[in-house]
Design a protein around this motif. Sequence first.
Motif, PDB file in Angstrom:
ATOM      1  N   CYS A   3       7.285 -12.510   4.884  1.00  0.00           N
ATOM      2  CA  CYS A   3       7.060 -13.781   4.161  1.00  0.00           C
ATOM      3  C   CYS A   3       8.194 -14.778   4.438  1.00  0.00           C
ATOM      4  CB  CYS A   3       6.892 -13.531   2.667  1.00  0.00           C
ATOM      5  SG  CYS A   3       8.167 -12.504   1.908  1.00  0.00           S
ATOM      6  N   CYS A  23       6.982  -4.470  -3.316  1.00  0.00           N
ATOM      7  CA  CYS A  23       7.330  -5.123  -2.050  1.00  0.00           C
ATOM      8  C   CYS A  23       8.011  -4.123  -1.116  1.00  0.00           C
ATOM      9  CB  CYS A  23       8.265  -6.299  -2.363  1.00  0.00           C
ATOM     10  SG  CYS A  23       9.079  -6.995  -0.920  1.00  0.00           S
ATOM     11  N   SER A  24       7.612  -4.132   0.146  1.00  0.00           N
ATOM     12  CA  SER A  24       8.213  -3.203   1.115  1.00  0.00           C
ATOM     13  C   SER A  24       9.486  -3.772   1.735  1.00  0.00           C
ATOM     14  CB  SER A  24       7.205  -2.887   2.224  1.00  0.00           C
ATOM     15  OG  SER A  24       7.011  -4.041   3.025  1.00  0.00           O
ATOM     16  N   CYS A  26       1.706 -10.813   4.135  1.00  0.00           N
ATOM     17  CA  CYS A  26       2.288  -9.713   3.352  1.00  0.00           C
ATOM     18  C   CYS A  26       1.432  -8.441   3.500  1.00  0.00           C
ATOM     19  CB  CYS A  26       2.365 -10.122   1.879  1.00  0.00           C
ATOM     20  SG  CYS A  26       2.938  -8.779   0.822  1.00  0.00           S
ATOM     21  N   PRO A  39       3.968 -12.858  -2.250  1.00  0.00           N
ATOM     22  CA  PRO A  39       5.418 -13.047  -2.342  1.00  0.00           C
ATOM     23  C   PRO A  39       5.830 -14.210  -3.255  1.00  0.00           C
ATOM     24  CG  PRO A  39       4.713 -12.886  -0.050  1.00  0.00           C
ATOM     25  CD  PRO A  39       3.482 -12.889  -0.859  1.00  0.00           C
ATOM     26  N   ALA A  52      11.669 -13.047   0.563  1.00  0.00           N
ATOM     27  CA  ALA A  52      11.979 -11.605   0.573  1.00  0.00           C
ATOM     28  C   ALA A  52      13.398 -11.337   0.085  1.00  0.00           C
ATOM     29  CB  ALA A  52      11.783 -11.047   1.977  1.00  0.00           C
ATOM     30  N   ILE A  93      13.350 -11.499  -3.561  1.00  0.00           N
ATOM     31  CA  ILE A  93      12.747 -10.286  -4.142  1.00  0.00           C
ATOM     32  C   ILE A  93      13.768  -9.148  -4.114  1.00  0.00           C
ATOM     33  CG2 ILE A  93      10.946  -8.522  -3.832  1.00  0.00           C
ATOM     34  CD1 ILE A  93       9.154 -10.832  -2.744  1.00  0.00           C
ATOM     35  N   CYS A 103       9.711  -6.054   3.969  1.00  0.00           N
ATOM     36  CA  CYS A 103       9.554  -6.213   5.423  1.00  0.00           C
ATOM     37  C   CYS A 103      10.047  -7.584   5.882  1.00  0.00           C
ATOM     38  CB  CYS A 103       8.097  -6.030   5.820  1.00  0.00           C
ATOM     39  SG  CYS A 103       7.016  -7.379   5.271  1.00  0.00           S
ATOM     40  N   TYR A 104      10.192  -8.523   4.973  1.00  0.00           N
ATOM     41  CA  TYR A 104      10.698  -9.883   5.232  1.00  0.00           C
ATOM     42  C   TYR A 104       9.723 -10.768   6.017  1.00  0.00           C
ATOM     43  CZ  TYR A 104      15.253  -9.224   3.095  1.00  0.00           C
ATOM     44  OH  TYR A 104      16.263  -9.026   2.185  1.00  0.00           O
TER      45      TYR A 104
HETATM   46  S1  SF4 Z   1       8.956  -8.870   2.078  1.00  0.00           S
HETATM   47 FE1  SF4 Z   1       7.398 -10.405   1.620  1.00  0.00          FE
HETATM   48  S2  SF4 Z   1       5.742 -10.020   3.111  1.00  0.00           S
HETATM   49 FE2  SF4 Z   1       7.052  -8.159   3.063  1.00  0.00          FE
HETATM   50  S3  SF4 Z   1       6.092  -6.823   1.517  1.00  0.00           S
HETATM   51 FE3  SF4 Z   1       7.645  -8.034   0.438  1.00  0.00          FE
HETATM   52  S4  SF4 Z   1       6.539  -9.800  -0.369  1.00  0.00           S
HETATM   53 FE4  SF4 Z   1       5.248  -8.879   1.208  1.00  0.00          FE
END
Ligand code: SF4
Length: 146
Positions: free
Chosen positions: A49, A43-44, A4, A22, A60, A63, A46-47
Motif C-alpha cells: 500500500c 496486516c502482513s 493489499c 490499509p 504500512a 500500521i 508487505c508495504y
Molecule cells: S502493508 Fe498495506 S498492503 Fe500490505 S497487508 Fe498491510 S495494509 Fe495490506
Amino acid sequence: MNTCPVYRRSGGYSYTYFIPGPIGINLGMLKAPLHYHDNVSACSLCYSCSFVCPAKVDLAEQIYLWRQDLDKLGKADRMKKVMSGGMKYMMNRPSVFNMALKWAPLANGMPRFLIYNGLNDWGKGREMPKFSKESFNEMWKKGKVK
Ligand code: SF4
C-alpha cells in the motif's frame, strides 16, 4: 485497497471500521483504537500500500507503528506475545535456530491431536504444511536453489 493481499483474500466485510483496507485500518485507529484495533494485526506488513500510494502516504509504516501501540492499549494478543518472545530467543541464538530447523521434520510424524487442539487456533480451519526434510540453507549450500 486492491493492492493489499489481505483485502484481496478477506474482502471488505472482514474489517471492523466501515472503510476497509490499509486506509481504513489507519483511519479506524485514529477514530477509536480500542474499537478498531483488530485489523492492525491482520496486516502482513508487505508495504504494498505504501509503494503504490500516489500521494506517498506511508500507510504500512503507520500500521507498523500502530501495532507497537497494541500492548499499551492492552490489546496485544497474549499467545502472539509468547510466540514472539520464543522467536526472539531463537533468532538471537543461531545454534538453537539451526537445531530447531534440523528437528522440525519430526513434527510431520506427530499424532494429530498434538498439533490440532485448542491451543492451535491457526489449525482450526487449515492443514499445517509439512516441514521439508532439508532447510533452505542446506539446499542453498548443495546448489539446489538458484
Ligand atoms: S502493508 Fe498495506 S498492503 Fe500490505 S497487508 Fe498491510 S495494509 Fe495490506
